[in-house]
Design an enzyme around this catalytic site. Structure first.
Site, PDB file in Angstrom:
ATOM      1  N   LYS A 172      22.241 -25.310  17.764  1.00 57.46           N
ATOM      2  CA  LYS A 172      22.375 -25.659  19.517  1.00 57.46           C
ATOM      3  C   LYS A 172      21.905 -26.994  19.456  1.00 57.46           C
ATOM      4  O   LYS A 172      22.371 -27.891  20.326  1.00 57.46           O
ATOM      5  CB  LYS A 172      21.656 -24.666  20.077  1.00 57.46           C
ATOM      6  CG  LYS A 172      21.038 -25.103  21.480  1.00 57.46           C
ATOM      7  CD  LYS A 172      20.024 -24.133  22.148  1.00 57.46           C
ATOM      8  CE  LYS A 172      18.496 -24.390  21.911  1.00 57.46           C
ATOM      9  NZ  LYS A 172      18.108 -25.537  22.418  1.00 57.46           N
ATOM     10  N   ASN A 173      20.968 -27.423  18.830  1.00 56.55           N
ATOM     11  CA  ASN A 173      20.233 -28.815  18.919  1.00 56.55           C
ATOM     12  C   ASN A 173      21.118 -29.782  18.415  1.00 56.55           C
ATOM     13  O   ASN A 173      21.130 -30.880  18.696  1.00 56.55           O
ATOM     14  CB  ASN A 173      18.863 -28.692  18.265  1.00 56.55           C
ATOM     15  CG  ASN A 173      17.952 -27.802  19.377  1.00 56.55           C
ATOM     16  OD1 ASN A 173      18.244 -27.524  20.657  1.00 56.55           O
ATOM     17  ND2 ASN A 173      16.727 -27.860  18.800  1.00 56.55           N
ATOM     18  N   CYS A 208      12.607 -25.785  28.215  1.00 55.44           N
ATOM     19  CA  CYS A 208      11.483 -24.929  28.072  1.00 55.44           C
ATOM     20  C   CYS A 208      10.061 -25.326  28.512  1.00 55.44           C
ATOM     21  O   CYS A 208      10.011 -26.558  28.402  1.00 55.44           O
ATOM     22  CB  CYS A 208      11.344 -24.367  26.755  1.00 55.44           C
ATOM     23  SG  CYS A 208      12.399 -23.178  26.101  1.00 55.44           S
ATOM     24  N   ARG A 254       6.845 -33.085  28.963  1.00 53.70           N
ATOM     25  CA  ARG A 254       8.009 -33.435  28.226  1.00 53.70           C
ATOM     26  C   ARG A 254       8.631 -34.706  28.930  1.00 53.70           C
ATOM     27  O   ARG A 254       9.693 -34.726  29.450  1.00 53.70           O
ATOM     28  CB  ARG A 254       9.277 -32.369  28.200  1.00 53.70           C
ATOM     29  CG  ARG A 254       8.628 -31.104  27.246  1.00 53.70           C
ATOM     30  CD  ARG A 254       9.894 -30.187  27.116  1.00 53.70           C
ATOM     31  NE  ARG A 254      10.354 -30.406  25.905  1.00 53.70           N
ATOM     32  CZ  ARG A 254      11.589 -29.497  25.623  1.00 53.70           C
ATOM     33  NH1 ARG A 254      11.714 -28.477  26.064  1.00 53.70           N
ATOM     34  NH2 ARG A 254      12.347 -29.703  24.623  1.00 53.70           N
ATOM     35  N   ASP A 287       9.812 -25.413  16.439  1.00 52.62           N
ATOM     36  CA  ASP A 287      10.524 -24.456  16.854  1.00 52.62           C
ATOM     37  C   ASP A 287      10.428 -23.272  16.095  1.00 52.62           C
ATOM     38  O   ASP A 287      11.157 -22.081  16.443  1.00 52.62           O
ATOM     39  CB  ASP A 287      12.152 -24.860  17.142  1.00 52.62           C
ATOM     40  CG  ASP A 287      12.457 -25.650  18.176  1.00 52.62           C
ATOM     41  OD1 ASP A 287      11.617 -26.066  18.911  1.00 52.62           O
ATOM     42  OD2 ASP A 287      13.436 -26.419  18.220  1.00 52.62           O
TER      43      ASP A 287
END
Ligand code: UD1
Length: 470
Positions: free
Chosen positions: A60-61, A154, A159, A351
């Site tokens: 995904k990243n 998230c 952030r 993660d």
């Protein structure tokens, strides 16, 4: 290459079999209990014993910045092995909102940006995921301007995007914050110019934003103290294939010679090291033996090191296949406590912090887990406690948690609050005695393609309750 006029966001039929994806059973939905659940829930009955093989999806990243980078390119880019997830589909919507044409075919996305006529992506889409903000780099570099809402993602702590902004400024952008949107434009009215920028912290997202921007800036850019994560290397690989000149990906310094034009190309997204690590931890917490592929073993070193120290056996079966065994021999339980501190790559991935914490609650002795990347990535702790885990927060060192050995976790009703924290509850639910019910499943689904099907394929007792359609 065909031309693409619509974004097909409806679920596309899955291939029945491919090298990357062995046949997996269809989702099992418990229709008898539909009426009782307003939101989807996962129901796990444990303790589970896992066996067999699991196929790892595309990262995904890696996929998110590569999709953003297609905005740098004329013509069509063909991105393969894209995981079919909320986040990747949202990124596709972001591109469409700018005027790109995107076609989704199974795990492939075809992106043509020749028709891009806007520099302001749909704010609602940007606010759904962190990765949406990454389009700011390509937009300002190729089109001279970008207006991008502050990102979502998230809730795992502060952030900010200050490093993205200061980096763009060092490439000659004027950046202003207006009405919750970041507006950036080239100060000279023409385009970005190469420059030097040292990141205060090796932020993955800021490195990716600035790499994309520098690829189309006039002249040479030197970025130092950059992130070394494999996803940064994947993005550099894509940009290089598109004609960009990027040196140093994987090290802490990037030297990028700007090009006036990049052309779309084909690219296969690398396997998801976080999904791979999560399944390795699933084998460990259930004291099982499973194999996983495709995986790039050298990217898993920090996890392999911790699992080995805990007593797991990790075998490299081929260049892209690992076997993880935590089966206890005679004499009972076998896994030992370890000390974990998260950090930028090649450190232990943040993660995987919630998932390894779930494992450590079942290991003999005193483990400690310190989160050093995000300041609020501990929402799973209160949920793990409900299962009977013994975890103590050390108030002197705020981000340190101490896990004591517990012999048995007991099923309970839990709430997932973010992707990886939610996944740690799934792992704990696999190991717990009895039934664990997890709501907030949408968070988990953002990071794990076909999660319950993959777990069921390994032998776990997992059901998904769906709300009754109105
Ligand atoms: C990416 C990953 C996320 C992973 C994280 C760290 C994506 C879509 N997400 O997130 O899964 O957990 O890397 O490996 O790829 N920071 C600043 N200023 C900035 C940017 C970041 O202070 O401008 C700080 C953050 O607050 C955080 C740290 O840097 O404390 C790391 O963040 P960063 O590496 O940027 O994470 P993301 O790119 O958001």
């Amino acid at each position: 290459m065909a031309s693409f006029s619509t974004l097909n966001l409806s679920p596309s039929p899955k291939p029945t079999h491919s090298l990357l994806k062995p046949l997996i059973p269809a989702p099992e939905i418990d229709t008898r209990t539909q009426i009782q659940t307003p939101y989807p829930k996962l129901i796990l009955t444990g303790p589970s014993q896992l066996s067999g093989h699991v196929s790892i999806s595309g990262s995904k990243n890696s996929a998110l910045p590569i999709l953003a980078a297609t905005l740098c390119c004329s013509g069509t880019s063909r991105i393969q092995n894209v995981p079919d997830l909320f986040d990747t589909r949202t990124m596709a919507s972001v591109l469409v909102s700018l005027g790109a044409k995107v076609e989704v075919l199974d795990n492939e996305m075809l992106v043509n940006t020749d028709g891009v006529g806007s520099v302001e992506p749909n704010a609602d889409e940007i606010q759904k995921i962190r990765g949406g903000f990454f389009v700011i780099g390509p937009l300002v570099a190729r089109f001279g301007e970008a207006v991008v809402a502050l990102p979502g993602g998230c809730n795992i702590g502060v952030r900010p995007v200050d490093l993205h902004i200061r980096g763009l400024q060092s490439l000659g952008a004027v950046v202003e914050l207006r009405d919750g949107k970041v507006q950036a434009y080239a100060a000279n009215g023409r385009g970005l110019v190469g420059g030097s920028f040292q990141l205060d912290y090796p932020s993955v997202g800021a490195t990716e934003t600035l790499m994309m921007a520098a690829c189309m800036a006039d002249g040479t850019t030197v970025l130092s103290n950059v992130a070394r994560e494999p996803e940064v290397v994947d993005l550099a690989r894509f940009l290089t294939n598109c004609g960009a000149c990027v040196d140093g990906a994987g090290s802490n310094k990037l030297v990028i010679k700007g090009k006036s034009q990049l052309r779309g190309c084909e690219c296969v997204v690398a396997p998801d090291r976080i999904e791979a690590g999560t399944f390795m931890l699933a084998a460990a917490i259930t004291r099982s033996c499973i194999s996983i592929s495709p995986v790039i073993p050298c990217q898993m070193s920090s996890l392999i090191h911790k699992l080995s120290a805990a007593g797991c056996k990790i075998k490299k079966c081929s260049h892209d296949t690992l076997e993880v065994s935590a089966v206890s021999g005679r004499g009972g339980d076998n896994l030992l406590s370890v000390v974990v501190k998260t950090g930028p790559y090649p450190g232990f991935p943040t993660d995987l912090q919630p998932q390894i914490m779930a494992l450590l609650t079942t290991c003999n002795g005193l483990s400690s887990v310190e989160e050093s990347v995000f300041d609020k990535r501990m929402s799973h702790v209160s949920e793990l406690l409900k299962l009977g885990a013994k975890i103590q927060e050390n108030s002197m060192i705020v981000l340190t948690h101490v896990c004591y050995h517990v012999s048995v976790l007991n099923g309970s009703s839990l709430v997932a609050n973010d992707i990886r924290g939610g996944m740690s509850l799934v792992l704990a639910g696999l190991a717990a005695e009895g039934t664990t019910e997890i709501s907030g499943v949408a968070h988990i689904d953002r990071g794990y393609e076909n999660l319950d099907m993959k777990l069921r394929f390994l032998g776990a007792d997992v059901k998904r309750l769906m709300p009754l359609a109105s």
